[in-house]
Write an enzyme that holds these catalytic residues in place. Structure first.
Site, PDB file in Angstrom:
ATOM      1  N   ASN A  10       0.869  -1.172   0.000  1.00  0.00           N
ATOM      2  CA  ASN A  10       0.000   0.000   0.000  1.00  0.00           C
ATOM      3  C   ASN A  10       0.912   1.231   0.000  1.00  0.00           C
ATOM      4  O   ASN A  10       1.447   1.603   1.036  1.00  0.00           O
ATOM      5  CB  ASN A  10      -0.887  -0.039   1.257  1.00  0.00           C
ATOM      6  CG  ASN A  10      -1.730   1.209   1.417  1.00  0.00           C
ATOM      7  OD1 ASN A  10      -1.802   2.046   0.516  1.00  0.00           O
ATOM      8  ND2 ASN A  10      -2.384   1.345   2.562  1.00  0.00           N
ATOM      9  N   HIS A  94      -9.693   1.311   4.584  1.00  0.00           N
ATOM     10  CA  HIS A  94      -8.444   1.512   5.332  1.00  0.00           C
ATOM     11  C   HIS A  94      -8.713   2.484   6.483  1.00  0.00           C
ATOM     12  O   HIS A  94      -9.499   3.430   6.334  1.00  0.00           O
ATOM     13  CB  HIS A  94      -7.357   2.061   4.408  1.00  0.00           C
ATOM     14  CG  HIS A  94      -6.006   2.044   5.049  1.00  0.00           C
ATOM     15  ND1 HIS A  94      -5.618   3.004   5.952  1.00  0.00           N
ATOM     16  CD2 HIS A  94      -4.978   1.157   4.958  1.00  0.00           C
ATOM     17  CE1 HIS A  94      -4.387   2.707   6.382  1.00  0.00           C
ATOM     18  NE2 HIS A  94      -3.982   1.598   5.788  1.00  0.00           N
ATOM     19  N   GLU A  96      -7.124   4.885   7.564  1.00  0.00           N
ATOM     20  CA  GLU A  96      -6.863   6.298   7.243  1.00  0.00           C
ATOM     21  C   GLU A  96      -8.060   6.912   6.528  1.00  0.00           C
ATOM     22  O   GLU A  96      -8.348   8.106   6.690  1.00  0.00           O
ATOM     23  CB  GLU A  96      -5.572   6.411   6.410  1.00  0.00           C
ATOM     24  CG  GLU A  96      -4.351   6.154   7.299  1.00  0.00           C
ATOM     25  CD  GLU A  96      -3.134   5.588   6.594  1.00  0.00           C
ATOM     26  OE1 GLU A  96      -3.079   5.611   5.356  1.00  0.00           O
ATOM     27  OE2 GLU A  96      -2.234   5.097   7.308  1.00  0.00           O
ATOM     28  N   GLU A 164      -5.789  -4.718  10.539  1.00  0.00           N
ATOM     29  CA  GLU A 164      -4.753  -3.709  10.768  1.00  0.00           C
ATOM     30  C   GLU A 164      -5.078  -2.931  12.037  1.00  0.00           C
ATOM     31  O   GLU A 164      -5.878  -1.985  12.001  1.00  0.00           O
ATOM     32  CB  GLU A 164      -4.704  -2.728   9.593  1.00  0.00           C
ATOM     33  CG  GLU A 164      -4.342  -3.358   8.271  1.00  0.00           C
ATOM     34  CD  GLU A 164      -3.745  -2.333   7.309  1.00  0.00           C
ATOM     35  OE1 GLU A 164      -2.627  -2.557   6.861  1.00  0.00           O
ATOM     36  OE2 GLU A 164      -4.391  -1.307   7.052  1.00  0.00           O
ATOM     37  N   SER A 208       3.029  -2.006  10.450  1.00  0.00           N
ATOM     38  CA  SER A 208       4.470  -2.071  10.693  1.00  0.00           C
ATOM     39  C   SER A 208       5.089  -3.434  10.392  1.00  0.00           C
ATOM     40  O   SER A 208       5.974  -3.895  11.101  1.00  0.00           O
ATOM     41  CB  SER A 208       4.799  -1.621  12.122  1.00  0.00           C
ATOM     42  OG  SER A 208       4.395  -0.271  12.312  1.00  0.00           O
TER      43      SER A 208
END
Ligand code: PGA
Length: 247
Positions: A10, A94, A96, A164, A208
């Site tokens: 991504n 996502h 974000e 995530e 991460s």
């Protein structure tokens, strides 16, 4: 039984045209890993990355899609356009986008649904914030996101789920193997029976992921790949992660 791993990069809102072409070219030219690879550049670089990937087996993906069909929707990109551009995958929901664009589970489900209808596999993202984890709400949050974001036309073969944890994205903090295993197992439990071909569902981890931790994470029973942000911006680190997947 382990499923064929998907390692998706991504790229987020990073890179120039030249940089995107160089990165895609380096990845496409490397000896193909056992895992399936996908690159998700910003929309504006998709066409150039498609050319750079050439005849390689590296798949192309996008980072978002609108739920609408063609029409007067300034700035939006439709699923049909992504399919036409050669995308196999699209990331939806996502964290974000959930945070900065206030995307709801319902909106995410409608995006995933139109992607499926256009023959694109949505990578549907879920995950708890640090506050939610510390309040002991992880299970409940992920369950609600799965219930609300996975559309009715999903099967175990036409969607991918990405777990995530929001607090692990771009922070250098990775969830422990036990935390990852627990949530992936929970997601599998929720979807294995609900979805047709639920046993084929790939549940990938993001947050991460780097060459140093990829092997351990990818070995976990219910982890079928990784969604990689920062470490996907360099061919060496992305390929090292990809080569950590043994299936
Ligand atoms: P990160 O991002 O690897 O930089 O933590 C992962 C993601 O947001 O998909």
């Amino acid at each position: 039984m382990k499923r064929h791993a998907l390692i998706a990069g991504n790229w987020k809102m990073n890179g120039t045209h030249q940089g995107a072409v160089a990165l895609a070219t380096a990845i496409a030219k490397a000896p193909p890993p056992v895992a399936e690879l996908a690159l998700c550049p910003p929309f504006i670089h998709i066409a150039a990355v498609k050319v750079a990937l050439g005849q390689s087996n590296v798949a192309l993906g996008a980072q978002d899609v609108t739920f609408r069909a063609d029409g007067a929707y300034t700035g939006d990109i439709s699923a049909a356009m992504l399919a036409d551009a050669g995308c196999k995958y699209v990331i939806v929901g996502h964290s974000e986008r959930r945070e900065h664009h206030k995307e709801s589970d319902q909106l995410v489900a409608s995006k995933a649904s139109v992607a499926i209808d256009s023959g694109i596999i949505p990578i549907i993202c879920v995950g708890e914030t640090l506050a939610q984890r510390e309040a002991g709400q992880t299970q409940q949050v992920v369950e609600a996101q799965i219930a609300g974001s996975v559309p009715a036309n999903a099967t175990g073969q036409n969607v991918v789920i990405a777990y995530e944890p929001v607090w692990a994205i771009g922070t250098g903090l990775t969830a422990t193997n036990a935390q990852i295993a627990e949530v992936h197992g929970q997601i599998r439990g929720l979807l294995e029976k609900r979805l047709a071909a639920g046993g084929d569902l790939r549940i990938i981890y993001g947050g991460s992921v780097k060459p140093e931790n990829a092997s351990d994470i990818l070995l976990l029973e219910d982890v079928d790949g990784a969604l990689v942000g920062g470490a996907s911006l360099k061919a060496d680190s992305f390929l090292a992660i990809a080569n950590s997947a043994k299936v």
